[in-house]
Design a protein around this motif. Sequence first.
Motif, PDB file in Angstrom:
ATOM      1  N   ALA A 149       0.848  -1.196   0.000  1.00 34.23           N
ATOM      2  CA  ALA A 149       0.000   0.000   0.000  1.00 34.23           C
ATOM      3  C   ALA A 149       0.885   1.247   0.000  1.00 34.23           C
ATOM      4  O   ALA A 149       0.386   2.374   0.003  1.00 34.23           O
ATOM      5  CB  ALA A 149      -0.886  -0.001   1.245  1.00 34.23           C
ATOM      6  N   ASP A 150       2.187   1.050  -0.039  1.00 34.86           N
ATOM      7  CA  ASP A 150       3.155   2.143   0.126  1.00 34.86           C
ATOM      8  C   ASP A 150       2.981   3.264  -0.887  1.00 34.86           C
ATOM      9  O   ASP A 150       2.752   3.011  -2.074  1.00 34.86           O
ATOM     10  CB  ASP A 150       4.588   1.597  -0.022  1.00 34.86           C
ATOM     11  CG  ASP A 150       4.988   0.708   1.156  1.00 34.86           C
ATOM     12  OD1 ASP A 150       4.099   0.055   1.739  1.00 34.86           O
ATOM     13  OD2 ASP A 150       6.182   0.650   1.465  1.00 34.86           O
ATOM     14  N   GLY A 151       3.137   4.468  -0.389  1.00 34.51           N
ATOM     15  CA  GLY A 151       3.070   5.653  -1.261  1.00 34.51           C
ATOM     16  C   GLY A 151       2.986   6.881  -0.393  1.00 34.51           C
ATOM     17  O   GLY A 151       3.334   6.853   0.784  1.00 34.51           O
ATOM     18  N   SER A 152       2.500   7.966  -0.974  1.00 36.54           N
ATOM     19  CA  SER A 152       2.369   9.212  -0.203  1.00 36.54           C
ATOM     20  C   SER A 152       1.120   9.955  -0.657  1.00 36.54           C
ATOM     21  O   SER A 152       0.575   9.673  -1.719  1.00 36.54           O
ATOM     22  CB  SER A 152       3.599  10.107  -0.424  1.00 36.54           C
ATOM     23  OG  SER A 152       3.649  10.538  -1.786  1.00 36.54           O
ATOM     24  N   ASN A 153       0.690  10.910   0.146  1.00 32.72           N
ATOM     25  CA  ASN A 153      -0.556  11.626  -0.169  1.00 32.72           C
ATOM     26  C   ASN A 153      -0.336  13.055  -0.635  1.00 32.72           C
ATOM     27  O   ASN A 153      -1.286  13.674  -1.135  1.00 32.72           O
ATOM     28  CB  ASN A 153      -1.467  11.650   1.074  1.00 32.72           C
ATOM     29  CG  ASN A 153      -2.148  10.308   1.284  1.00 32.72           C
ATOM     30  OD1 ASN A 153      -1.944   9.387   0.472  1.00 32.72           O
ATOM     31  ND2 ASN A 153      -2.920  10.177   2.333  1.00 32.72           N
ATOM     32  N   TYR A 154       0.891  13.540  -0.501  1.00 36.08           N
ATOM     33  CA  TYR A 154       1.080  14.943  -0.869  1.00 36.08           C
ATOM     34  C   TYR A 154       2.390  15.129  -1.623  1.00 36.08           C
ATOM     35  O   TYR A 154       3.427  14.585  -1.221  1.00 36.08           O
ATOM     36  CB  TYR A 154       1.057  15.822   0.392  1.00 36.08           C
ATOM     37  CG  TYR A 154      -0.274  15.735   1.099  1.00 36.08           C
ATOM     38  CD1 TYR A 154      -0.473  14.872   2.177  1.00 36.08           C
ATOM     39  CD2 TYR A 154      -1.363  16.482   0.646  1.00 36.08           C
ATOM     40  CE1 TYR A 154      -1.705  14.767   2.794  1.00 36.08           C
ATOM     41  CE2 TYR A 154      -2.597  16.383   1.258  1.00 36.08           C
ATOM     42  CZ  TYR A 154      -2.773  15.517   2.336  1.00 36.08           C
ATOM     43  OH  TYR A 154      -4.004  15.419   2.945  1.00 36.08           O
ATOM     44  N   PRO A 155       2.358  15.900  -2.698  1.00 30.02           N
ATOM     45  CA  PRO A 155       3.571  16.163  -3.461  1.00 30.02           C
ATOM     46  C   PRO A 155       4.671  16.748  -2.575  1.00 30.02           C
ATOM     47  O   PRO A 155       4.402  17.565  -1.687  1.00 30.02           O
ATOM     48  CB  PRO A 155       3.109  17.211  -4.493  1.00 30.02           C
ATOM     49  CG  PRO A 155       1.641  16.992  -4.619  1.00 30.02           C
ATOM     50  CD  PRO A 155       1.186  16.570  -3.260  1.00 30.02           C
TER      51      PRO A 155
END
Length: 397
Positions: A149-155
């Motif tokens: 599920a790895d990732g990020s929510n904001y640039p």
Amino acid sequence: MAQSESATIALATQALDAFQIEIPSWGFANTGTRFGKFVQAAAASTIEEKFADAAEVHRLTGVTPTVALHVLWDLPNGIADVPKVKELEQQYGVLAGAINPNLFQDQEYKFGSLCNPSAAIREHAVKHVLDSIEIAKGLGCRDISLWLADGSNYPGSQSIRNRIGWLEDALRTAHDSLAHNQRLLIEYKPFEPAFYHTDIADWGMSSMLARAAGPQAQVLVDTGHHYTSQNIEQIVAWLLHTGLLGGFHFNDRRYADDDLTLGSIDPYQIFRIFHEIHQGLSEGLGTGIAYMIDQSHNLKGKMEATVQTVVTAQELWLKAALIDREQLAVYQQSCDIVAAEELYRGAFWTDVRPLAAAWRTAHGLPADPLAALRASDYVERAAKVRGSRSSAVSSYA
Ligand code: AFD
Ligand code: MN
Ligand code: MN
């Protein structure tokens, strides 16, 4: 040129004899969405109940001998639970299939698991994958099915390239601990639960990560993990061509990763995918593909939804097998578009249910597994035994 009836029956027999599909343990349990969970009295909540349900699906359909397991949900004690699973395999006559590590529920995975900026958290996540591989070895399972599920929510909030490097290292470590006959299937998903970038977002990233990890790593295609307009059968053709197609998580979707039952929204898409596979198999490609279901049955009855899915998968597999591929190649070569299309679509329009029913009868199976399930009291009995417990589950558990 129309095939003779006996040739069609022979083709159908060959196609259905060759098709098996794996069912997910989590498809029998109460799942939900982020907006809540509607519990079902007959839902399975123990690994034994999941094996019982899987065994009933296999008894009815004859083509689901394995059940995919989720390490934290089905083997909460890790490798210590392997003997119990082996007992359940003996007792119920279905085997553990793909082993799914869980890298998305621990609180420490808030900013990622294998891609977390903290080396300590990455190590913890790698250890869980290595433990999952040991569980697979203990159960004699070929596939470790890895979804992050790895990732990020904001640039700007994470270094995308640092995370690529950490992930390559982790997957190489995992790959190097595989037994010689095991595979690491790397699943991709464009978004959710991360909403700005997901570290393994598409088939290209999965492919490059698999190549970097080693020769026993391949790509897992979840049919719900694509943007609405993506041509999934073209992706499948590329993965077949490059030897990177490890397997599928089948489901259907209207908008996102909805995990609806296979073929409920777009059966033609699954037919088109299966055509690419039949074509590949006829050329010696894709022989080890894992056909697996990955669905959450939030509103449908879980047993009904699973049997319905298996039957639909068989029917679409058989429709695609009926394509006269030699004749199609002639039309493709001569660019006779309409003739090619009419031949291709003609197979899709074919009602294969009588052929499938005859195959089942010849194998001592119910001609209509879904009707047989509904005529039985299996679900009612399960609800009686399990109902008191699942109704106690809060709707937001
Ligand atoms: C979720 C994820 C992914 C994964 C599955 C089982 O989107 O498809 O394979 O859970 O862990 O559906
Ligand atoms: Mn999946
Ligand atoms: Mn999914």
